[in-house]
Design a protein around this motif. Structure first.
Motif, PDB file in Angstrom:
ATOM      1  N   THR A  71       0.860  -1.332  -0.147  1.00 32.39           N
ATOM      2  CA  THR A  71      -0.041   0.173  -0.079  1.00 32.39           C
ATOM      3  C   THR A  71       0.941   1.182  -0.079  1.00 32.39           C
ATOM      4  N   TYR A  72       0.209   2.430   0.134  1.00 30.74           N
ATOM      5  CA  TYR A  72       0.937   3.742  -0.071  1.00 30.74           C
ATOM      6  C   TYR A  72       1.479   4.077   1.343  1.00 30.74           C
ATOM      7  N   GLY A  73       2.139   5.193   1.483  1.00 29.22           N
ATOM      8  CA  GLY A  73       2.579   5.642   2.637  1.00 29.22           C
ATOM      9  C   GLY A  73       3.692   4.872   3.850  1.00 29.22           C
ATOM     10  N   ALA A  74       3.390   4.374   4.704  1.00 32.05           N
ATOM     11  CA  ALA A  74       3.965   3.566   5.636  1.00 32.05           C
ATOM     12  C   ALA A  74       4.250   2.122   4.934  1.00 32.05           C
ATOM     13  N   GLY A  75       3.507   1.669   3.963  1.00 31.29           N
ATOM     14  CA  GLY A  75       3.571   0.606   3.502  1.00 31.29           C
ATOM     15  C   GLY A  75       4.631   0.655   2.567  1.00 31.29           C
ATOM     16  N   PHE A  76       4.764   1.780   1.614  1.00 36.12           N
ATOM     17  CA  PHE A  76       5.803   1.884   0.853  1.00 36.12           C
ATOM     18  C   PHE A  76       6.906   2.174   1.388  1.00 36.12           C
ATOM     19  N   THR A  77       7.307   3.253   2.398  1.00 33.92           N
ATOM     20  CA  THR A  77       8.438   3.452   2.990  1.00 33.92           C
ATOM     21  C   THR A  77       9.029   2.106   3.684  1.00 33.92           C
ATOM     22  N   ASN A  78       8.320   1.215   4.187  1.00 32.94           N
ATOM     23  CA  ASN A  78       8.905   0.160   4.607  1.00 32.94           C
ATOM     24  C   ASN A  78       9.818  -0.825   3.581  1.00 32.94           C
ATOM     25  N   THR A  79       9.595  -0.361   2.481  1.00 33.10           N
ATOM     26  CA  THR A  79      10.236  -1.098   1.388  1.00 33.10           C
ATOM     27  C   THR A  79      11.585  -0.529   0.914  1.00 33.10           C
ATOM     28  N   LEU A  80      12.092   0.371   1.580  1.00 28.15           N
ATOM     29  CA  LEU A  80      13.184   1.185   0.923  1.00 28.15           C
ATOM     30  C   LEU A  80      14.488   0.534   1.089  1.00 28.15           C
ATOM     31  N   THR A  81      14.700  -0.172   2.303  1.00 25.47           N
ATOM     32  CA  THR A  81      15.825  -0.610   2.439  1.00 25.47           C
ATOM     33  C   THR A  81      16.008  -1.967   1.447  1.00 25.47           C
ATOM     34  N   ALA A  82      15.258  -2.640   1.039  1.00 24.32           N
ATOM     35  CA  ALA A  82      15.023  -3.704   0.225  1.00 24.32           C
ATOM     36  C   ALA A  82      14.968  -3.188  -1.286  1.00 24.32           C
ATOM     37  N   LEU A  83      14.378  -2.101  -1.472  1.00 23.38           N
ATOM     38  CA  LEU A  83      14.589  -1.398  -2.764  1.00 23.38           C
ATOM     39  C   LEU A  83      16.023  -1.090  -3.080  1.00 23.38           C
ATOM     40  N   ALA A  84      16.580  -0.346  -2.039  1.00 19.65           N
ATOM     41  CA  ALA A  84      18.013  -0.081  -2.188  1.00 19.65           C
ATOM     42  C   ALA A  84      18.903  -1.111  -2.540  1.00 19.65           C
ATOM     43  N   GLU A  85      18.761  -2.230  -1.889  1.00 17.25           N
ATOM     44  CA  GLU A  85      19.634  -3.362  -2.150  1.00 17.25           C
ATOM     45  C   GLU A  85      19.211  -3.950  -3.347  1.00 17.25           C
ATOM     46  N   ALA A  86      17.974  -3.996  -3.899  1.00 19.76           N
ATOM     47  CA  ALA A  86      17.797  -4.714  -5.368  1.00 19.76           C
ATOM     48  C   ALA A  86      18.504  -3.586  -6.239  1.00 19.76           C
ATOM     49  N   ALA A  87      18.354  -2.403  -6.039  1.00 23.60           N
ATOM     50  CA  ALA A  87      19.153  -1.385  -7.096  1.00 23.60           C
ATOM     51  C   ALA A  87      20.477  -1.554  -7.007  1.00 23.60           C
ATOM     52  N   GLN A  88      21.246  -1.623  -5.787  1.00 24.94           N
ATOM     53  CA  GLN A  88      22.671  -1.951  -5.811  1.00 24.94           C
ATOM     54  C   GLN A  88      23.117  -3.217  -6.288  1.00 24.94           C
ATOM     55  N   ALA A  89      21.969  -4.210  -6.178  1.00 32.08           N
ATOM     56  CA  ALA A  89      22.464  -5.620  -6.546  1.00 32.08           C
ATOM     57  C   ALA A  89      22.133  -5.639  -8.105  1.00 32.08           C
ATOM     58  N   ARG A  90      21.560  -4.679  -8.710  1.00 33.00           N
ATOM     59  CA  ARG A  90      21.171  -4.683 -10.242  1.00 33.00           C
ATOM     60  C   ARG A  90      20.260  -6.004 -10.378  1.00 33.00           C
ATOM     61  N   VAL A  91      19.292  -5.965  -9.585  1.00 33.30           N
ATOM     62  CA  VAL A  91      18.171  -7.086  -9.670  1.00 33.30           C
ATOM     63  C   VAL A  91      16.664  -6.177 -10.144  1.00 33.30           C
ATOM     64  N   PRO A  92      16.344  -6.780 -11.412  1.00 28.62           N
ATOM     65  CA  PRO A  92      15.166  -6.441 -11.788  1.00 28.62           C
ATOM     66  C   PRO A  92      13.857  -6.787 -11.076  1.00 28.62           C
ATOM     67  N   LEU A  93      12.974  -5.899 -10.827  1.00 27.67           N
ATOM     68  CA  LEU A  93      11.820  -6.429 -10.073  1.00 27.67           C
ATOM     69  C   LEU A  93      10.490  -5.098 -10.384  1.00 27.67           C
ATOM     70  N   VAL A  94       9.552  -5.501 -10.249  1.00 31.11           N
ATOM     71  CA  VAL A  94       8.556  -4.397 -10.083  1.00 31.11           C
ATOM     72  C   VAL A  94       7.776  -4.210  -8.950  1.00 31.11           C
ATOM     73  N   VAL A  95       7.691  -3.028  -8.348  1.00 36.68           N
ATOM     74  CA  VAL A  95       6.758  -2.791  -7.238  1.00 36.68           C
ATOM     75  C   VAL A  95       5.530  -2.105  -7.360  1.00 36.68           C
ATOM     76  N   VAL A  96       4.579  -2.680  -7.429  1.00 29.09           N
ATOM     77  CA  VAL A  96       3.108  -2.376  -7.699  1.00 29.09           C
ATOM     78  C   VAL A  96       2.655  -1.698  -6.359  1.00 29.09           C
ATOM     79  N   VAL A  97       2.232  -0.427  -5.993  1.00 25.90           N
ATOM     80  CA  VAL A  97       2.314   0.331  -4.822  1.00 25.90           C
ATOM     81  C   VAL A  97       1.329   1.368  -5.008  1.00 25.90           C
ATOM     82  N   GLY A  98       0.318   1.697  -3.891  1.00 24.79           N
ATOM     83  CA  GLY A  98      -0.570   2.747  -3.666  1.00 24.79           C
ATOM     84  C   GLY A  98      -0.083   3.737  -3.690  1.00 24.79           C
ATOM     85  N   ASP A  99      -0.652   4.975  -4.177  1.00 24.65           N
ATOM     86  CA  ASP A  99      -0.031   6.336  -4.213  1.00 24.65           C
ATOM     87  C   ASP A  99      -1.085   7.344  -3.848  1.00 24.65           C
TER      88      ASP A  99
END
Length: 582
Positions: A71-99
């Protein structure tokens, strides 16, 4: 009439078979459409970071892109560490998130586009008229650039009716980066270096695995007589293991790393040459000529003498062809006479020429490579001086007992050395380290869900975690047990501390209280979630693993092994870190 959420779900399901997520206000319509109207599978996780981690691990194991949703807000901000890992490890994925709605942010909304950008992910916002096309563009971006993409669903748009899902073209993805015409002369020159080298060495990383370079690298190694090795993310890539030194860097065996320093020419394929792979600059000797082949724009380490830009597979094939041509051209009476001249002796005292016959004996056939892979053992009884388990002996015993068909997912932390040093795996996608690119801990348990969905049904999924990371990811302990079931095994290296910090800062005299963790019974936690839990205080307690492995996965529960290890046994890679920071 179909809605925006249905368009997104339909377009996504054309290319993605699995979604991991946590349901909330912002993604409720999307999840309903996904489950009712597509064939995609959905695994619920208990923390939003776990959704991204599971999608990340799914790609690393299978090579197939997966999606996460929150979901949006806190649901999305909870993903940030994992998103940073995927970005730095060059791993493709899609996050469908409310906004936030199109009318503007509410009191609890944050700038999610800016937050995603800050950690390296690009956001595509779905509109009423372009939902399916925008979804396809986000997928194309993730796969083309090898990074996560965020697909934002404004709160007031998801349920709008928009008509039938339009036909969409197939995704257009870039092909492998072929060497340019200008690189041809460089390929011939490097091929000549390898053909003439007394002690050639080939090193491959994750980029070589993703490029499918294994067979070509095996051919090149055979043609040149090279000894081979891999980075931690490229292990077991070379087809002939008897000539392979294993992993380089702090996870490598001491004698194997000594042999690498004897190489006169080293060619590196698809590896970033980070500080751990390079042993903080000590992997190669000063005399070694290092060639790097990668799709990066330029060399990624100062130690590189020649850089060739191109796809690892295509470049390995071109080099092998060039070496083969040189070999044929050099197979003449004059060349054979030259080969009768004396050759140098290596630093290990092994002659570089055959005793008789005229032709030079390949370096790899003059070295007992399997013997060099032996790691420093722990005490035979497995008990360290303080009375707790020595992690080296425990790791060696686990290697004997673990099912051979396994995928290991490992959290970050000091303990990760023991699996990387002592547990061989069959291919690079069988040792998954989610968190190491971003130097994070706490991402191990949800990795099991992604690995379980991606790996073959008969494959055992093994978690390698510490007590600190295990507690940080506790929300998804239930996810791991549920998703892996009888295929799942969690090994917690429990030393009652944040081991890396104790080893680095505790040894400097800093206060240890913030580095310590009260005793936690992970076996009991596992039992509370329906698993079998064993506290392991001596080697004999690991016999429970033998009995578990002998049973069919359908007839056994998830297994938790809580290893009470000595925290003062420092891994070799950690000793290198300590030296650098002393």
């Amino acid at each position: 009439m179909p809605t925006v959420a249905q368009h997104v779900a339909a377009a996504l399901a054309r290319h993605i078979s699995h979604v991991f997520g946590v349901m909330g206000n912002g993604n409720a319509y999307f999840l309903d459409a996904l489950l009712r109207e597509t064939d995609a599978s959905y695994t619920p996780v208990r923390h939003e970071a776990g959704a991204v981690v599971a999608a990340d691990a799914h790609f690393r194991v299978s090579g197939r892109i997966a999606a996460a949703t929150t979901t949006y807000g806190a649901g999305f901000t909870n993903t940030l560490t994992a998103l940073a890992e995927a970005a730095q490890a060059r791993v493709p994925l899609v996050v469908v998130v409310g906004d936030e709605p199109t009318s503007g942010p509410r009191a609890w909304d944050v700038d999610q586009i800016a937050l995603a950008s800050a950690v390296g992910a690009r956001t595509y916002t779905v509109g009423r008229l372009d939902a399916a096309a925008t979804t396809a563009i986000a997928l194309e971006h993730a796969l083309s650039y090898g990074i996560p993409a965020v697909l934002a669903l404004p709160y007031d748009v998801a349920s709008l009716e928009v008509g039938p899902v339009p036909p969409l073209p197939e995704l257009r993805l870039p092909g492998p980066l072929a060497p340019s015409a200008f690189a041809a002369a460089s390929v011939e020159r490097v091929a000549r270096m390898l053909a003439e080298a007394e002690r050639p060495f080939l090193l491959a990383g994750r980029g070589a695995w993703l490029a499918g370079a294994g067979p070509a690298l095996g051919r090149l190694a055979a043609l040149t007589g090279a000894v081979t090795a891999s980075t931690a993310l490229g292990r077991a890539l070379f087809p002939e293991s008897r000539f392979d030194l294993g992993v380089t860097g702090g996870f490598g065996a001491p004698a194997a790393m000594d042999l690498v320093r004897e190489a006169d020419v080293a060619v590196v394929f698809g590896a970033g040459l980070n500080q751990f792979t390079m042993r903080f600059g000590e992997l190669f000797a000063p005399h070694t000529h290092v060639v790097q082949i990668d799709i990066a724009q330029a060399a990624t380490h100062a130690r590189v003498g020649d850089f060739l830009r191109g796809d690892a597979r295509l470049m390995a094939e071109a080099l092998a062809d060039a070496v083969e041509r040189l070999t044929v051209a050099d197979a003449s009476p004059a060349a054979n006479s030259a080969d009768m001249l004396p050759h140098p002796t290596s630093a290990s005292g092994i002659p570089d020429a055959a005793v008789g016959g005229g032709r030079r004996t390949p370096w790899r056939e003059r070295v007992d490579v399997p013997a060099l892979r032996a790691q420093e053992p722990g005490p035979a009884d497995g008990i360290a001086p303080g009375g707790r388990l020595d992690p080296r002996t425990a790791a060696a015993r686990l290697a004997e007992l673990l099912p051979e068909d396994r995928v290991v997912v490992t959290d970050g932390g000091h303990f990760l050395a023991w699996a990387n040093m002592f547990w061989p795996v069959a291919a690079p996608n069988r040792m998954v380290m989610v968190g190491t690119a971003y130097q994070s801990i706490g991402l191990g348990l949800p990795s099991m869900a992604g690995a379980a969905a991606a790996a073959p049904a008969e494959t055992t999924i093994v978690l390698n975690s510490g007590d600190g990371g295990g507690l940080m990811a506790l929300a998804d302990f239930e996810t791991a047990v549920r998703s892996a079931g009888g295929r799942g095994l969690a090994v917690f290296w429990n030393d009652g501390a944040y081991g890396a910090e104790v080893n680095l800062y505790g040894l400097k005299g800093l206060s240890r209280e913030p580095m310590l963790i009260p005793d936690v019974d992970f076996a009991a936690l596992g039992r509370a979630l329906g698993a079998e839990g064993i506290v392991v205080r001596e080697l004999g307690d690991l016999d429970a693993l033998a009995a578990w492995a002998a049973a069919a996965a359908s007839d056994r529960p998830f297994l938790v092994l809580d290893l009470r290890i000595a925290g003062d046994v420092i891994a070799p890679y950690q000793r290198e870190v300590i030296r650098q920071n002393s």
